[in-house]
Design a protein around this motif. Structure first.
Motif, PDB file in Angstrom:
ATOM      1  N   GLU A  76       0.830  -1.201   0.000  1.00  0.00           N
ATOM      2  CA  GLU A  76       0.000   0.000   0.000  1.00  0.00           C
ATOM      3  C   GLU A  76       0.868   1.257   0.000  1.00  0.00           C
ATOM      4  O   GLU A  76       1.873   1.323   0.702  1.00  0.00           O
ATOM      5  CB  GLU A  76      -0.910   0.019   1.233  1.00  0.00           C
ATOM      6  N   HIS A  77       0.457   2.235  -0.794  1.00  0.00           N
ATOM      7  CA  HIS A  77       1.133   3.533  -0.831  1.00  0.00           C
ATOM      8  C   HIS A  77       0.092   4.615  -0.554  1.00  0.00           C
ATOM      9  O   HIS A  77      -0.804   4.840  -1.371  1.00  0.00           O
ATOM     10  CB  HIS A  77       1.799   3.761  -2.188  1.00  0.00           C
ATOM     11  N   VAL A  78       0.204   5.247   0.603  1.00  0.00           N
ATOM     12  CA  VAL A  78      -0.765   6.279   0.984  1.00  0.00           C
ATOM     13  C   VAL A  78      -0.493   7.546   0.186  1.00  0.00           C
ATOM     14  O   VAL A  78       0.628   8.066   0.172  1.00  0.00           O
ATOM     15  CB  VAL A  78      -0.695   6.573   2.495  1.00  0.00           C
ATOM     16  N   ILE A  79      -1.520   8.042  -0.478  1.00  0.00           N
ATOM     17  CA  ILE A  79      -1.420   9.258  -1.283  1.00  0.00           C
ATOM     18  C   ILE A  79      -1.771  10.486  -0.456  1.00  0.00           C
ATOM     19  O   ILE A  79      -1.123  11.527  -0.546  1.00  0.00           O
ATOM     20  CB  ILE A  79      -2.363   9.185  -2.504  1.00  0.00           C
ATOM     21  N   ILE A 186       8.686   5.305   3.378  1.00  0.00           N
ATOM     22  CA  ILE A 186       9.770   4.709   4.161  1.00  0.00           C
ATOM     23  C   ILE A 186       9.215   3.550   4.978  1.00  0.00           C
ATOM     24  O   ILE A 186       8.005   3.300   4.981  1.00  0.00           O
ATOM     25  CB  ILE A 186      10.422   5.748   5.107  1.00  0.00           C
ATOM     26  N   THR A 187      10.084   2.846   5.684  1.00  0.00           N
ATOM     27  CA  THR A 187       9.641   1.757   6.548  1.00  0.00           C
ATOM     28  C   THR A 187       9.278   2.307   7.929  1.00  0.00           C
ATOM     29  O   THR A 187       9.756   3.377   8.323  1.00  0.00           O
ATOM     30  CB  THR A 187      10.749   0.704   6.716  1.00  0.00           C
ATOM     31  N   GLU A 189      10.395   1.298  10.678  1.00  0.00           N
ATOM     32  CA  GLU A 189      11.644   1.378  11.441  1.00  0.00           C
ATOM     33  C   GLU A 189      12.373   2.687  11.139  1.00  0.00           C
ATOM     34  O   GLU A 189      12.910   3.347  12.048  1.00  0.00           O
ATOM     35  CB  GLU A 189      12.541   0.183  11.109  1.00  0.00           C
ATOM     36  N   SER A 190      12.370   3.074   9.871  1.00  0.00           N
ATOM     37  CA  SER A 190      12.997   4.346   9.490  1.00  0.00           C
ATOM     38  C   SER A 190      12.248   5.521  10.098  1.00  0.00           C
ATOM     39  O   SER A 190      12.853   6.520  10.501  1.00  0.00           O
ATOM     40  CB  SER A 190      13.028   4.487   7.965  1.00  0.00           C
ATOM     41  N   LEU A 191      10.931   5.403  10.187  1.00  0.00           N
ATOM     42  CA  LEU A 191      10.130   6.470  10.789  1.00  0.00           C
ATOM     43  C   LEU A 191      10.524   6.684  12.248  1.00  0.00           C
ATOM     44  O   LEU A 191      10.657   7.828  12.703  1.00  0.00           O
ATOM     45  CB  LEU A 191       8.644   6.128  10.687  1.00  0.00           C
ATOM     46  N   SER A 192      10.727   5.603  12.980  1.00  0.00           N
ATOM     47  CA  SER A 192      11.135   5.719  14.387  1.00  0.00           C
ATOM     48  C   SER A 192      12.478   6.427  14.501  1.00  0.00           C
ATOM     49  O   SER A 192      12.673   7.285  15.371  1.00  0.00           O
ATOM     50  CB  SER A 192      11.222   4.327  15.024  1.00  0.00           C
ATOM     51  N   ARG A 193      13.396   6.106  13.611  1.00  0.00           N
ATOM     52  CA  ARG A 193      14.718   6.745  13.628  1.00  0.00           C
ATOM     53  C   ARG A 193      14.612   8.231  13.280  1.00  0.00           C
ATOM     54  O   ARG A 193      15.244   9.084  13.912  1.00  0.00           O
ATOM     55  CB  ARG A 193      15.643   6.040  12.636  1.00  0.00           C
ATOM     56  N   ILE A 194      13.771   8.540  12.301  1.00  0.00           N
ATOM     57  CA  ILE A 194      13.593   9.932  11.879  1.00  0.00           C
ATOM     58  C   ILE A 194      12.986  10.764  13.006  1.00  0.00           C
ATOM     59  O   ILE A 194      13.382  11.911  13.224  1.00  0.00           O
ATOM     60  CB  ILE A 194      12.708   9.990  10.619  1.00  0.00           C
ATOM     61  N   ARG A 195      12.042  10.190  13.731  1.00  0.00           N
ATOM     62  CA  ARG A 195      11.432  10.920  14.847  1.00  0.00           C
ATOM     63  C   ARG A 195      12.469  11.269  15.907  1.00  0.00           C
ATOM     64  O   ARG A 195      12.434  12.359  16.487  1.00  0.00           O
ATOM     65  CB  ARG A 195      10.306  10.084  15.459  1.00  0.00           C
TER      66      ARG A 195
END
Length: 204
Positions: A76-79, A186-187, A189-195
């Motif tokens: 899924e890709h949220v637009i 992004i994944t 996991e990447s979101l957690s790192r970015i936050r």
């Protein structure tokens, strides 16, 4: 024509949104009511499914919706997310009456004001200000789509997250990390790192 107190409050939200751009008389407001309907959807219900034609444009009175596409791998890709005072629908499908490539589902119990293409065309004739308002919406939608494309191509993940927070303040309490990550491309996991990186920025 008499309207219930609840419907009056519902339409006032739409009128407030429109009057941020163009003025409306009481007669024009009554015309808008006559060419639209209020619909309620439960959480997880679809407003639109891929392959169907988007027969309505929908002003969100209450709730949160997600527009997304599914690729050949089933990912899924949220637009877009649509929250209160936003519009939801596939505008291309709505205007061309061609099948949509998107799914739009409700992430919460949702209430919308719906307009059909026929209803809008008649409303344009009766209330030219509404046509002007939708022309402004189209312009803003084009600008937003261009900005999103530019962001995808040129900005870092942290910058994309910053744009997301500014575009959708407080939405993080209403959608999942997986859905946010899908929007950002992004994944989780990447979101957690970015936050973690984001909270260290001076203007965050």
């Amino acid at each position: 024509m008499l309207y219930s107190k609840n419907n009056v409050m519902i339409y006032e939200k739409l009128f407030t949104a429109i009057e941020q751009h163009v003025p409306l008389s009481e007669i024009e407001k009554n015309s808008i009511r006559s060419y639209s309907v209020v619909k309620k959807f439960r959480k997880h219900q679809y407003l639109l499914q891929e392959g169907n034609i988007s027969y309505t444009e929908n002003f969100v009175v209450k709730g949160c919706l997600r527009s997304y596409e599914v690729n050949e791998k089933g990912q899924e890709h949220v637009i877009q997310f649509s929250v209160e005072d936003w519009w939801a629908g596939d505008l291309l499908s709505f205007l061309t009456e061609q099948p949509s490539s998107y799914n739009i589902d409700c992430l919460e119990d949702t209430e919308v004001i719906q307009f059909t293409k026929t209803g809008l065309d008649r409303l344009y004739d009766e209330v030219p200000m509404v046509e002007r308002y939708f022309r402004l919406l189209l312009q803003n939608a084009y600008i937003a789509a261009s900005d999103r494309l530019l962001s995808t191509l040129s900005k870092s993940a942290v910058e994309k997250y910053d744009d997301f927070i500014k575009k959708y303040p407080h939405i993080e309490m209403r959608v999942t990390n997986k859905q946010i990550a899908s929007y950002l491309g992004i994944t989780p996991e990447s979101l957690s790192r970015i936050r973690r990186q984001y909270v260290l920025l001076p203007n965050s």
